[in-house]
Scaffold this active site. Structure first.
Site, PDB file in Angstrom:
ATOM      1  N   GLY A 143      38.978 -16.915  21.020  1.00  0.00           N
ATOM      2  CA  GLY A 143      38.287 -16.913  19.649  1.00  0.00           C
ATOM      3  C   GLY A 143      37.431 -18.108  19.774  1.00  0.00           C
ATOM      4  N   ASN A 144      36.684 -18.537  18.848  1.00  0.00           N
ATOM      5  CA  ASN A 144      36.101 -19.972  18.748  1.00  0.00           C
ATOM      6  C   ASN A 144      36.236 -20.232  17.053  1.00  0.00           C
ATOM      7  OD1 ASN A 144      33.958 -18.799  17.138  1.00  0.00           O
ATOM      8  ND2 ASN A 144      33.402 -17.865  19.065  1.00  0.00           N
TER       9      ASN A 144
END
Length: 402
Positions: free
Chosen positions: A207-208
């Site tokens: 993810g981020n």
């Protein structure tokens, strides 16, 4: 302002007499007004005056009779298109800023989903005091609109800043606001927001750091300006409140791609604000991966579908497509290349080099570039204000397509 529903909060200030002129002007504009008074306000103007002018009983107490009936601040907050507190004393401003819900006016404010306008009125030193200024700044940070007081002679016979703005000017602020709300009326806007999570196994993902705050601010501003908003949100903890925002929750890039491509055909514009993962694991484990004897774990990654490029290919005449770019170097060059490559009409450039901008912050600093090569650089602002700048440019592009 015709057919709008407005809550007018009146507090205990000598300027309360001006609120009577406000009620009369609002009614003459064709709007419906409900007055909510604090107990102190009744010392300056009687409820009878306001009920006569508004043609509605004034609300002041939680319980109006002794038979168990009560005034619902929640229903009132949902009823309104706007709330105006005029005059707003230092005491009420402090209560609003800090959630001290000890009267009907503040509880109504805390329940109100509509935009709130605050017109301070107090003596010069009270207004200039750091506590009052801090409370006003806090209210601004919540998205409230502060109608600055003017300079002049005050009730104390001192001269300075603290006079409540004149009723006709306050009405002008409301009219301008409602006028701007109509600029996206009957338009359908698609917005993507937040990160995507690409599963490695049932408990881990790629993810981020995207919080979704920028995309959700854009959704709120578009809805406030009259648009029917389709918000496709990645996994974030944010909530939407505007009734014209229709939210679709997704997790992965593939899910966001499917939702966006389906919704785009019926949209007049799309703002692709989400931080979509470029890659995902080629395979997802059905069970949690256990630590083994190996000193390293290798993941094979494959590319995700490009949402911006796909919508750029589908875009028809009259549609406007807005993308985002987060760059670390050669920002303008890379952003312009992305705009051309993906057939965007406008791109919003972020730089993580700028302090206070980018992921997780409540503020942002952007540069807007359109297909003509016009570049607009904006200073660091609250993300709601940044959203306003972006939507204003979007409206200009939509008007050019007509």
């Amino acid at each position: 302002m015709e057919n709008k529903k407005i809550i007018l909060g009146v507090t205990g200030s000598i300027a309360a007499y001006k609120a009577a002129y406000l009620v009369r002007a609002i009614v003459k504009k064709g709007a419906e007004v409900q007055v909510v008074m604090t107990t102190a306000a009744k010392e300056f103007v009687t409820p009878l005056t306001f009920s006569t002018l508004s043609r509605k009983p004034v609300i002041s107490e939680f319980f109006s009779r002794r038979d168990g009936s009560w005034q619902s601040h929640v229903e009132l907050g949902l009823w309104a298109d706007a709330m105006l507190v005029a005059p707003a004393t230092a005491s009420t401003i402090a209560k609003m800023a800090n959630g001290v819900a000890d009267n009907m006016l503040v509880t109504t404010y805390l329940s109100c989903r509509a935009p709130v306008f605050i017109a301070p009125a107090m003596d010069v030193d009270m207004y200039a005091h750091p506590t009052t200024q801090q409370n006003l700044e806090r209210l601004r940070s919540f998205g409230n609109h502060i109608i600055e007081p003017t300079e002049g002679e005050l009730a104390s016979q001192l001269t300075g800043k603290g006079r409540m703005e004149e009723p006709e000017r306050i009405i002008g602020v409301l009219e301008n606001f409602f006028s701007s709300c109509e600029t996206l009326r009957k338009k359908k806007v698609l917005i993507t927001a937040g990160p995507t999570y690409e599963k490695i196994d049932p408990v881990r993902f790629i993810g981020n750091y995207s919080s979704g705050k920028m995309g959700f601010a854009l959704a709120e501003v578009c809805a406030q300006r009259g648009a029917d908003v389709r918000l496709i949100a990645g996994p974030v903890g944010l909530k939407t409140v505007h009734p014209r925002i229709h939210r679709i929750d997704v997790e992965s890039a593939d899910q966001m791609y499917d939702a966006a491509t389906e919704a785009f055909d019926k949209s007049d514009a799309a703002i692709l604000c989400a931080a979509v993962a470029d890659y995902r694991p080629a395979t997802q484990a059905d069970k949690k991966l256990k630590r083994g004897d190996e000193s390293a774990l290798s993941l094979t990654l494959v590319q995700n579908k490009d949402i911006a490029a796909a919508l750029g290919k589908k875009k028809r005449a009259g549609q406007v497509l807005v993308g985002f770019a987060l760059e670390t170097d050669n920002e303008i060059v890379h952003a312009k290349a992305k705009l051309e490559r993906k057939n965007l009409d406008m791109i919003v450039l972020n730089s993580i080099q700028d302090s206070g901008a980018g992921f997780r912050y409540d503020t942002n600093k952007v540069t807007i570039i359109d297909r003509r090569g016009e570049i607009q650089a904006f200073p660091l602002k609250d993300k709601k204000d940044v959203a306003g700048d972006i939507v204003t440019k979007l409206i200009t592009l939509l008007e050019e397509t007509v």
